[in-house]
Design a protein around this motif. Sequence first.
Motif, PDB file in Angstrom:
ATOM      1  N   TRP A   1      -5.591   5.580  -0.619  1.00 17.91           N
ATOM      2  CA  TRP A   1      -6.355   4.331  -0.636  1.00 17.91           C
ATOM      3  C   TRP A   1      -6.278   3.647  -2.003  1.00 17.91           C
ATOM      4  O   TRP A   1      -6.481   2.437  -2.110  1.00 17.91           O
ATOM      5  CB  TRP A   1      -7.809   4.563  -0.243  1.00 17.91           C
ATOM      6  CG  TRP A   1      -8.582   5.533  -1.103  1.00 17.91           C
ATOM      7  CD1 TRP A   1      -8.847   6.836  -0.831  1.00 17.91           C
ATOM      8  CD2 TRP A   1      -9.196   5.254  -2.382  1.00 17.91           C
ATOM      9  NE1 TRP A   1      -9.579   7.397  -1.837  1.00 17.91           N
ATOM     10  CE2 TRP A   1      -9.815   6.452  -2.803  1.00 17.91           C
ATOM     11  CE3 TRP A   1      -9.290   4.125  -3.184  1.00 17.91           C
ATOM     12  CZ2 TRP A   1     -10.513   6.544  -4.006  1.00 17.91           C
ATOM     13  CZ3 TRP A   1      -9.987   4.211  -4.386  1.00 17.91           C
ATOM     14  CH2 TRP A   1     -10.587   5.403  -4.784  1.00 17.91           C
TER      15      TRP A   1
ATOM     16  N   TYR B   1      -3.910   2.582  -3.764  1.00 18.00           N
ATOM     17  CA  TYR B   1      -2.524   2.118  -3.884  1.00 18.00           C
ATOM     18  C   TYR B   1      -2.338   1.182  -5.080  1.00 18.00           C
ATOM     19  O   TYR B   1      -1.216   0.966  -5.542  1.00 18.00           O
ATOM     20  CB  TYR B   1      -2.126   1.382  -2.603  1.00 18.00           C
ATOM     21  CG  TYR B   1      -2.907   0.100  -2.393  1.00 18.00           C
ATOM     22  CD1 TYR B   1      -2.415  -1.109  -2.860  1.00 18.00           C
ATOM     23  CD2 TYR B   1      -4.146   0.119  -1.774  1.00 18.00           C
ATOM     24  CE1 TYR B   1      -3.137  -2.273  -2.709  1.00 18.00           C
ATOM     25  CE2 TYR B   1      -4.883  -1.030  -1.623  1.00 18.00           C
ATOM     26  CZ  TYR B   1      -4.374  -2.224  -2.088  1.00 18.00           C
ATOM     27  OH  TYR B   1      -5.110  -3.376  -1.945  1.00 18.00           O
TER      28      TYR B   1
ATOM     29  N   VAL C   1      -6.181  -0.118   4.076  1.00 16.93           N
ATOM     30  CA  VAL C   1      -6.520   1.286   3.806  1.00 16.93           C
ATOM     31  C   VAL C   1      -7.927   1.615   4.296  1.00 16.93           C
ATOM     32  O   VAL C   1      -8.256   2.798   4.506  1.00 16.93           O
ATOM     33  CB  VAL C   1      -6.378   1.619   2.302  1.00 16.93           C
ATOM     34  CG1 VAL C   1      -4.939   1.504   1.863  1.00 16.93           C
ATOM     35  CG2 VAL C   1      -7.274   0.731   1.439  1.00 16.93           C
TER      36      VAL C   1
ATOM     37  N   THR D   1       0.824  -1.209   0.000  1.00 20.34           N
ATOM     38  CA  THR D   1       0.000   0.000   0.000  1.00 20.34           C
ATOM     39  C   THR D   1       0.858   1.260   0.000  1.00 20.34           C
ATOM     40  O   THR D   1       0.339   2.362  -0.156  1.00 20.34           O
ATOM     41  CB  THR D   1      -0.922   0.017   1.227  1.00 20.34           C
ATOM     42  OG1 THR D   1      -0.136  -0.117   2.413  1.00 20.34           O
ATOM     43  CG2 THR D   1      -1.923  -1.127   1.166  1.00 20.34           C
TER      44      THR D   1
ATOM     45  N   HIS E   1      -6.618  -8.234  -3.765  1.00 21.41           N
ATOM     46  CA  HIS E   1      -6.217  -7.060  -2.976  1.00 21.41           C
ATOM     47  C   HIS E   1      -6.847  -7.042  -1.575  1.00 21.41           C
ATOM     48  O   HIS E   1      -6.864  -5.992  -0.934  1.00 21.41           O
ATOM     49  CB  HIS E   1      -6.615  -5.779  -3.718  1.00 21.41           C
ATOM     50  CG  HIS E   1      -5.823  -5.519  -4.951  1.00 21.41           C
ATOM     51  ND1 HIS E   1      -4.561  -4.977  -4.927  1.00 21.41           N
ATOM     52  CD2 HIS E   1      -6.102  -5.739  -6.252  1.00 21.41           C
ATOM     53  CE1 HIS E   1      -4.091  -4.857  -6.164  1.00 21.41           C
ATOM     54  NE2 HIS E   1      -5.007  -5.317  -6.986  1.00 21.41           N
TER      55      HIS E   1
ATOM     56  N   SER F   1       3.042   3.592  -4.208  1.00 24.18           N
ATOM     57  CA  SER F   1       2.225   4.419  -5.110  1.00 24.18           C
ATOM     58  C   SER F   1       3.122   5.397  -5.866  1.00 24.18           C
ATOM     59  O   SER F   1       3.286   6.548  -5.482  1.00 24.18           O
ATOM     60  CB  SER F   1       1.168   5.184  -4.314  1.00 24.18           C
ATOM     61  OG  SER F   1       1.767   5.937  -3.286  1.00 24.18           O
TER      62      SER F   1
ATOM     63  N   GLY G   1      -4.680  -5.527   1.296  1.00 27.84           N
ATOM     64  CA  GLY G   1      -4.431  -4.101   1.077  1.00 27.84           C
ATOM     65  C   GLY G   1      -5.691  -3.272   1.256  1.00 27.84           C
ATOM     66  O   GLY G   1      -5.646  -2.186   1.854  1.00 27.84           O
TER      67      GLY G   1
END
Length: 366
Positions: A101, A103, A169, A76, A162, A79, A165
Amino acid sequence: LIDEFSSLLPVEIEVRSQGRTTHHGNAKAPWELPREQQVRWCRENLGFNPSEILEIEIPGSGLHGLVAINPDGVSTNDSRHTVYVKRMLVSRSAQGLAPKWAYFARVVADADYLRLTASREQLADDDLLHDTANAVGTGIRTWLERLAKHAPGTFNEFVASHAVGLRSVALTDDYMLDLVSKYVPYQTTLGPRTLVELAEMDKPVRYTRSVDQYRALADVAASQELVLVNAGYAYEDEVLGAFMRNQTVSGNSVNISLVDPGDLLDAFQNASPAEEAEALDLMLVAARAINPADCEVVLRRFEPATMPALYLPDPDLAERQVAKTARENADSIWQELLGVTDPFANSRPPRLVLNRANSLVARLVA
Protein backbone atom coordinates in the motif's frame (compact mmCIF):
# COMPACT_ATOMS: atom_id res chain seq x y z
CA LEU A 1 31.49 -1.47 -10.63
CA ILE A 2 33.73 -1.04 -7.58
CA ASP A 3 32.30 2.42 -6.98
CA GLU A 4 28.72 1.29 -7.58
CA PHE A 5 28.72 -1.63 -5.18
CA SER A 6 31.45 -0.79 -2.65
CA SER A 7 31.49 2.98 -2.20
CA LEU A 8 29.95 2.76 1.30
CA LEU A 9 32.33 0.08 2.64
CA PRO A 10 34.37 1.36 5.61
CA VAL A 11 37.70 0.65 3.87
CA GLU A 12 39.79 2.40 1.26
CA ILE A 13 39.87 0.64 -2.09
CA GLU A 14 42.54 1.52 -4.64
CA VAL A 15 42.05 0.52 -8.27
CA ARG A 16 45.04 0.71 -10.66
CA SER A 17 44.44 0.19 -14.35
CA GLN A 18 46.47 1.21 -17.39
CA GLY A 19 48.45 3.82 -15.55
CA ARG A 20 45.43 5.38 -13.81
CA THR A 21 44.65 5.08 -10.10
CA THR A 22 41.23 5.70 -8.49
CA HIS A 23 40.20 5.54 -4.83
CA HIS A 24 36.86 4.25 -3.53
CA GLY A 25 35.10 3.40 -0.28
CA ASN A 26 34.50 5.33 2.94
CA ALA A 27 31.75 7.36 1.24
CA LYS A 28 28.84 8.73 3.22
CA ALA A 29 25.53 6.96 2.78
CA PRO A 30 22.49 9.00 1.67
CA TRP A 31 20.99 8.82 5.17
CA GLU A 32 24.23 10.24 6.61
CA LEU A 33 24.13 13.37 4.44
CA PRO A 34 22.62 16.78 5.34
CA ARG A 35 18.98 17.18 4.27
CA GLU A 36 19.79 19.35 1.23
CA GLN A 37 22.21 16.73 -0.07
CA GLN A 38 19.70 13.96 0.61
CA VAL A 39 17.19 15.75 -1.62
CA ARG A 40 19.79 16.10 -4.36
CA TRP A 41 20.75 12.42 -4.03
CA CYS A 42 17.07 11.40 -4.42
CA ARG A 43 16.69 13.61 -7.46
CA GLU A 44 19.79 12.16 -9.12
CA ASN A 45 19.27 8.53 -8.13
CA LEU A 46 15.50 8.08 -7.70
CA GLY A 47 14.32 10.57 -10.30
CA PHE A 48 12.19 12.85 -8.11
CA ASN A 49 12.40 15.57 -5.48
CA PRO A 50 10.90 13.99 -2.36
CA SER A 51 8.12 15.88 -0.61
CA GLU A 52 9.31 14.34 2.65
CA ILE A 53 12.27 12.27 3.83
CA LEU A 54 11.69 10.01 6.83
CA GLU A 55 14.45 8.47 8.92
CA ILE A 56 13.99 4.79 9.77
CA GLU A 57 15.69 2.58 12.34
CA ILE A 58 14.61 -1.06 12.79
CA PRO A 59 16.75 -2.92 15.34
CA GLY A 60 15.35 -6.37 14.50
CA SER A 61 16.95 -6.40 11.07
CA GLY A 62 19.69 -3.91 11.87
CA LEU A 63 18.17 -1.60 9.28
CA HIS A 64 18.82 2.12 9.22
CA GLY A 65 18.24 4.55 6.38
CA LEU A 66 15.60 6.81 4.92
CA VAL A 67 12.23 6.71 3.19
CA ALA A 68 11.70 9.18 0.34
CA ILE A 69 8.08 10.15 -0.35
CA ASN A 70 7.28 10.68 -4.02
CA PRO A 71 5.00 13.74 -4.40
CA ASP A 72 3.77 12.68 -7.85
CA GLY A 73 1.15 10.13 -8.74
CA VAL A 74 2.96 6.92 -9.70
CA SER A 75 2.09 3.34 -10.55
CA THR A 76 1.16 1.24 -7.53
CA ASN A 77 3.42 -1.50 -8.94
CA ASP A 78 6.49 0.76 -9.07
CA SER A 79 7.88 -0.07 -5.61
CA ARG A 80 11.63 -0.34 -6.13
CA HIS A 81 13.95 0.17 -3.16
CA THR A 82 17.69 0.66 -2.76
CA VAL A 83 19.14 -1.75 -0.23
CA TYR A 84 22.62 -2.34 1.15
CA VAL A 85 23.61 -5.19 3.44
CA LYS A 86 26.59 -4.46 5.68
CA ARG A 87 27.15 -1.37 3.46
CA MET A 88 27.56 -3.41 0.27
CA LEU A 89 24.97 -2.57 -2.40
CA VAL A 90 22.58 -5.45 -3.09
CA SER A 91 20.03 -3.88 -5.44
CA ARG A 92 18.52 -0.61 -6.57
CA SER A 93 15.26 -2.38 -7.43
CA ALA A 94 14.67 -4.47 -4.31
CA GLN A 95 11.16 -5.68 -3.53
CA GLY A 96 9.38 -6.18 -0.23
CA LEU A 97 11.03 -3.52 1.94
CA ALA A 98 7.72 -1.68 2.39
CA PRO A 99 4.06 -2.77 2.33
CA LYS A 100 2.37 -2.78 -1.07
CA TRP A 101 0.00 0.00 0.00
CA ALA A 102 3.01 2.32 0.50
CA TYR A 103 3.69 2.43 -3.26
CA PHE A 104 4.57 6.15 -3.02
CA ALA A 105 7.54 5.48 -0.69
CA ARG A 106 11.08 4.51 -1.71
CA VAL A 107 13.31 2.95 0.93
CA VAL A 108 17.06 3.62 0.81
CA ALA A 109 18.71 1.74 3.65
CA ASP A 110 21.42 -0.57 4.96
CA ALA A 111 20.69 -3.72 6.96
CA ASP A 112 23.00 -5.95 8.94
CA TYR A 113 20.79 -9.03 9.30
CA LEU A 114 18.56 -9.28 6.20
CA ARG A 115 19.37 -12.42 4.24
CA LEU A 116 20.10 -12.56 0.52
CA THR A 117 19.03 -14.97 -2.20
CA ALA A 118 21.55 -17.49 -3.57
CA SER A 119 22.47 -15.12 -6.41
CA ARG A 120 22.98 -12.34 -3.84
CA GLU A 121 21.07 -9.97 -6.12
CA GLN A 122 17.87 -9.69 -4.05
CA LEU A 123 16.64 -9.99 -0.47
CA ALA A 124 15.37 -13.37 0.68
CA ASP A 125 11.58 -13.39 1.06
CA ASP A 126 11.38 -14.58 4.67
CA ASP A 127 9.74 -13.63 7.97
CA LEU A 128 12.46 -11.14 8.85
CA LEU A 129 11.85 -9.23 5.61
CA HIS A 130 8.08 -9.23 6.23
CA ASP A 131 8.59 -7.95 9.79
CA THR A 132 10.90 -5.24 8.48
CA ALA A 133 8.35 -4.16 5.83
CA ASN A 134 5.62 -3.98 8.48
CA ALA A 135 7.84 -1.82 10.66
CA VAL A 136 8.56 0.48 7.71
CA GLY A 137 4.80 0.65 7.09
CA THR A 138 4.19 1.63 10.72
CA GLY A 139 6.62 4.52 10.33
CA ILE A 140 4.90 5.70 7.14
CA ARG A 141 1.47 5.48 8.81
CA THR A 142 2.70 7.54 11.75
CA TRP A 143 3.96 10.18 9.32
CA LEU A 144 0.63 10.23 7.42
CA GLU A 145 -1.40 10.63 10.60
CA ARG A 146 0.91 13.36 11.88
CA LEU A 147 0.70 15.16 8.54
CA ALA A 148 -3.11 15.00 8.50
CA LYS A 149 -3.29 16.39 12.03
CA HIS A 150 -0.62 19.08 11.97
CA ALA A 151 -0.22 20.03 8.28
CA PRO A 152 -3.64 19.52 6.62
CA GLY A 153 -2.74 21.68 3.61
CA THR A 154 0.31 19.58 2.78
CA PHE A 155 -1.65 16.40 3.48
CA ASN A 156 -4.44 17.48 1.11
CA GLU A 157 -1.86 18.11 -1.62
CA PHE A 158 -0.51 14.60 -1.08
CA VAL A 159 -4.02 13.11 -1.22
CA ALA A 160 -4.93 15.04 -4.39
CA SER A 161 -1.78 13.85 -6.14
CA HIS A 162 -2.21 10.20 -5.13
CA ALA A 163 -6.03 9.91 -5.08
CA VAL A 164 -6.28 7.19 -7.73
CA GLY A 165 -3.41 5.15 -6.30
CA LEU A 166 -4.72 5.43 -2.73
CA ARG A 167 -8.16 4.24 -3.81
CA SER A 168 -6.66 1.29 -5.70
CA VAL A 169 -4.66 0.01 -2.71
CA ALA A 170 -7.59 0.72 -0.37
CA LEU A 171 -9.40 -2.24 -1.97
CA THR A 172 -6.87 -4.68 -0.50
CA ASP A 173 -5.74 -2.93 2.70
CA ASP A 174 -8.05 -2.03 5.60
CA TYR A 175 -5.78 0.73 6.87
CA MET A 176 -5.75 2.51 3.51
CA LEU A 177 -9.51 2.02 3.16
CA ASP A 178 -9.94 3.77 6.50
CA LEU A 179 -7.58 6.58 5.43
CA VAL A 180 -9.29 7.03 2.06
CA SER A 181 -12.73 7.03 3.70
CA LYS A 182 -11.66 9.81 6.06
CA TYR A 183 -9.60 12.02 3.78
CA VAL A 184 -10.07 11.40 0.03
CA PRO A 185 -13.05 13.49 -1.14
CA TYR A 186 -15.71 12.58 -3.70
CA GLN A 187 -17.44 15.05 -6.00
CA THR A 188 -20.97 15.72 -4.71
CA THR A 189 -23.77 18.24 -5.21
CA LEU A 190 -22.71 19.76 -1.85
CA GLY A 191 -19.09 20.12 -2.94
CA PRO A 192 -16.20 17.78 -2.06
CA ARG A 193 -17.14 15.33 0.70
CA THR A 194 -15.41 12.26 2.14
CA LEU A 195 -17.20 8.95 2.63
CA VAL A 196 -17.18 9.40 6.40
CA GLU A 197 -18.82 12.82 6.02
CA LEU A 198 -21.44 11.38 3.65
CA ALA A 199 -22.20 8.51 6.04
CA GLU A 200 -22.83 10.97 8.89
CA MET A 201 -25.42 13.00 6.96
CA ASP A 202 -29.02 12.94 8.16
CA LYS A 203 -30.40 12.87 4.63
CA PRO A 204 -30.42 10.29 1.82
CA VAL A 205 -27.24 10.05 -0.25
CA ARG A 206 -27.29 8.59 -3.74
CA TYR A 207 -24.40 7.91 -6.11
CA THR A 208 -23.88 7.35 -9.82
CA ARG A 209 -21.48 4.91 -11.44
CA SER A 210 -20.65 7.18 -14.38
CA VAL A 211 -19.45 10.75 -14.69
CA ASP A 212 -21.91 11.45 -17.51
CA GLN A 213 -24.89 10.35 -15.44
CA TYR A 214 -23.73 12.50 -12.53
CA ARG A 215 -23.44 15.54 -14.77
CA ALA A 216 -26.90 14.89 -16.20
CA LEU A 217 -28.58 14.46 -12.81
CA ALA A 218 -26.60 16.80 -10.55
CA ASP A 219 -28.65 20.00 -11.04
CA VAL A 220 -31.97 18.18 -10.87
CA ALA A 221 -30.95 16.20 -7.77
CA ALA A 222 -29.79 19.38 -6.04
CA SER A 223 -33.15 21.05 -6.78
CA GLN A 224 -34.87 18.06 -5.14
CA GLU A 225 -32.56 18.40 -2.08
CA LEU A 226 -31.05 15.02 -2.85
CA VAL A 227 -27.32 14.60 -2.18
CA LEU A 228 -25.79 13.06 -5.29
CA VAL A 229 -22.27 11.61 -5.38
CA ASN A 230 -20.09 11.06 -8.43
CA ALA A 231 -18.50 7.61 -8.14
CA GLY A 232 -17.59 7.41 -11.81
CA TYR A 233 -13.84 7.88 -11.63
CA ALA A 234 -11.28 5.08 -11.24
CA TYR A 235 -11.89 2.81 -8.22
CA GLU A 236 -14.48 5.18 -6.66
CA ASP A 237 -17.42 2.80 -7.03
CA GLU A 238 -15.40 -0.14 -5.66
CA VAL A 239 -14.08 1.84 -2.68
CA LEU A 240 -17.58 3.10 -1.90
CA GLY A 241 -18.87 -0.48 -1.94
CA ALA A 242 -16.07 -1.67 0.35
CA PHE A 243 -16.74 1.20 2.74
CA MET A 244 -20.47 0.39 2.95
CA ARG A 245 -19.75 -3.31 3.52
CA ASN A 246 -17.43 -2.43 6.41
CA GLN A 247 -20.09 -0.15 7.89
CA THR A 248 -22.66 -2.95 7.68
CA VAL A 249 -20.28 -5.42 9.36
CA SER A 250 -19.66 -2.85 12.11
CA GLY A 251 -23.40 -2.47 12.65
CA ASN A 252 -23.55 1.13 11.41
CA SER A 253 -26.55 2.27 9.40
CA VAL A 254 -25.56 4.16 6.26
CA ASN A 255 -28.16 5.78 3.98
CA ILE A 256 -26.07 5.60 0.81
CA SER A 257 -27.25 3.74 -2.27
CA LEU A 258 -27.12 3.72 -6.06
CA VAL A 259 -29.33 6.40 -7.53
CA ASP A 260 -32.60 5.14 -8.95
CA PRO A 261 -33.76 7.51 -11.70
CA GLY A 262 -37.30 6.42 -10.88
CA ASP A 263 -37.00 8.16 -7.51
CA LEU A 264 -36.30 11.43 -9.30
CA LEU A 265 -39.22 10.88 -11.65
CA ASP A 266 -41.54 10.30 -8.69
CA ALA A 267 -40.39 13.55 -7.13
CA PHE A 268 -41.24 15.61 -10.22
CA GLN A 269 -44.55 17.46 -10.44
CA ASN A 270 -47.07 15.88 -12.78
CA ALA A 271 -48.37 18.03 -15.61
CA SER A 272 -52.01 19.06 -15.21
CA PRO A 273 -54.69 17.19 -17.17
CA ALA A 274 -55.06 20.24 -19.43
CA GLU A 275 -51.33 20.30 -20.10
CA GLU A 276 -51.33 16.55 -20.79
CA ALA A 277 -54.14 16.99 -23.31
CA GLU A 278 -52.43 19.97 -24.90
CA ALA A 279 -49.22 17.96 -25.30
CA LEU A 280 -50.90 14.92 -26.85
CA ASP A 281 -49.70 15.67 -30.39
CA LEU A 282 -46.13 16.21 -29.16
CA MET A 283 -46.16 12.90 -27.26
CA LEU A 284 -47.42 11.07 -30.38
CA VAL A 285 -44.57 12.59 -32.42
CA ALA A 286 -42.13 11.48 -29.72
CA ALA A 287 -43.55 7.93 -29.73
CA ARG A 288 -43.04 7.70 -33.51
CA ALA A 289 -39.52 9.08 -33.27
CA ILE A 290 -38.43 6.95 -30.30
CA ASN A 291 -39.49 3.33 -29.83
CA PRO A 292 -41.32 3.23 -26.44
CA ALA A 293 -39.82 -0.20 -25.80
CA ASP A 294 -36.34 1.34 -25.88
CA CYS A 295 -37.10 4.69 -24.25
CA GLU A 296 -40.33 6.02 -22.76
CA VAL A 297 -41.07 9.74 -23.20
CA VAL A 298 -42.99 11.38 -20.34
CA LEU A 299 -44.07 14.93 -19.46
CA ARG A 300 -43.33 16.47 -16.04
CA ARG A 301 -42.48 19.78 -14.37
CA PHE A 302 -39.15 20.06 -12.59
CA GLU A 303 -36.35 22.45 -11.67
CA PRO A 304 -34.21 23.93 -13.03
CA ALA A 305 -36.68 25.24 -15.61
CA THR A 306 -33.78 26.03 -17.95
CA MET A 307 -33.37 22.29 -18.61
CA PRO A 308 -35.73 21.24 -21.44
CA ALA A 309 -35.36 17.49 -21.00
CA LEU A 310 -33.72 14.92 -18.77
CA TYR A 311 -32.65 11.41 -19.72
CA LEU A 312 -33.14 8.91 -16.91
CA PRO A 313 -31.34 5.67 -17.77
CA ASP A 314 -31.93 2.38 -16.07
CA PRO A 315 -29.12 2.14 -13.44
CA ASP A 316 -28.40 -1.39 -14.71
CA LEU A 317 -28.79 -0.50 -18.38
CA ALA A 318 -25.59 -2.30 -19.38
CA GLU A 319 -26.76 -5.52 -17.74
CA ARG A 320 -30.17 -5.14 -19.40
CA GLN A 321 -28.56 -4.81 -22.82
CA VAL A 322 -26.42 -7.91 -22.25
CA ALA A 323 -29.47 -9.87 -21.12
CA LYS A 324 -31.52 -8.59 -24.06
CA THR A 325 -28.82 -9.55 -26.56
CA ALA A 326 -28.44 -12.99 -25.00
CA ARG A 327 -32.18 -13.53 -25.12
CA GLU A 328 -32.43 -12.48 -28.78
CA ASN A 329 -29.52 -14.71 -29.77
CA ALA A 330 -30.63 -17.77 -27.82
CA ASP A 331 -32.82 -20.42 -29.41
CA SER A 332 -36.30 -20.38 -27.89
CA ILE A 333 -36.37 -24.21 -27.65
CA TRP A 334 -33.21 -24.24 -25.58
CA GLN A 335 -34.70 -21.48 -23.42
CA GLU A 336 -37.66 -23.71 -22.66
CA LEU A 337 -35.50 -26.76 -22.01
CA LEU A 338 -32.96 -24.99 -19.81
CA GLY A 339 -35.35 -22.60 -18.12
CA VAL A 340 -33.35 -19.54 -19.18
CA THR A 341 -35.11 -16.31 -18.22
CA ASP A 342 -34.24 -12.64 -18.57
CA PRO A 343 -33.86 -11.15 -15.05
CA PHE A 344 -34.62 -7.70 -16.50
CA ALA A 345 -37.63 -8.72 -18.56
CA ASN A 346 -40.05 -6.79 -16.31
CA SER A 347 -37.84 -3.73 -15.76
CA ARG A 348 -38.92 -0.38 -17.18
CA PRO A 349 -37.05 1.13 -20.12
CA PRO A 350 -35.07 4.36 -19.75
CA ARG A 351 -37.15 7.53 -19.78
CA LEU A 352 -36.80 10.87 -21.51
CA VAL A 353 -38.55 13.44 -19.32
CA LEU A 354 -39.77 16.58 -21.11
CA ASN A 355 -39.89 19.59 -18.78
CA ARG A 356 -43.22 21.39 -19.18
CA ALA A 357 -41.79 24.30 -17.16
CA ASN A 358 -39.21 24.94 -19.88
CA SER A 359 -39.93 27.57 -22.55
CA LEU A 360 -38.67 25.41 -25.42
CA VAL A 361 -40.94 22.48 -24.47
CA ALA A 362 -43.85 24.93 -24.06
CA ARG A 363 -43.26 26.15 -27.61
CA LEU A 364 -43.07 22.56 -28.90
CA VAL A 365 -46.38 21.79 -27.19
CA ALA A 366 -47.98 24.86 -28.73
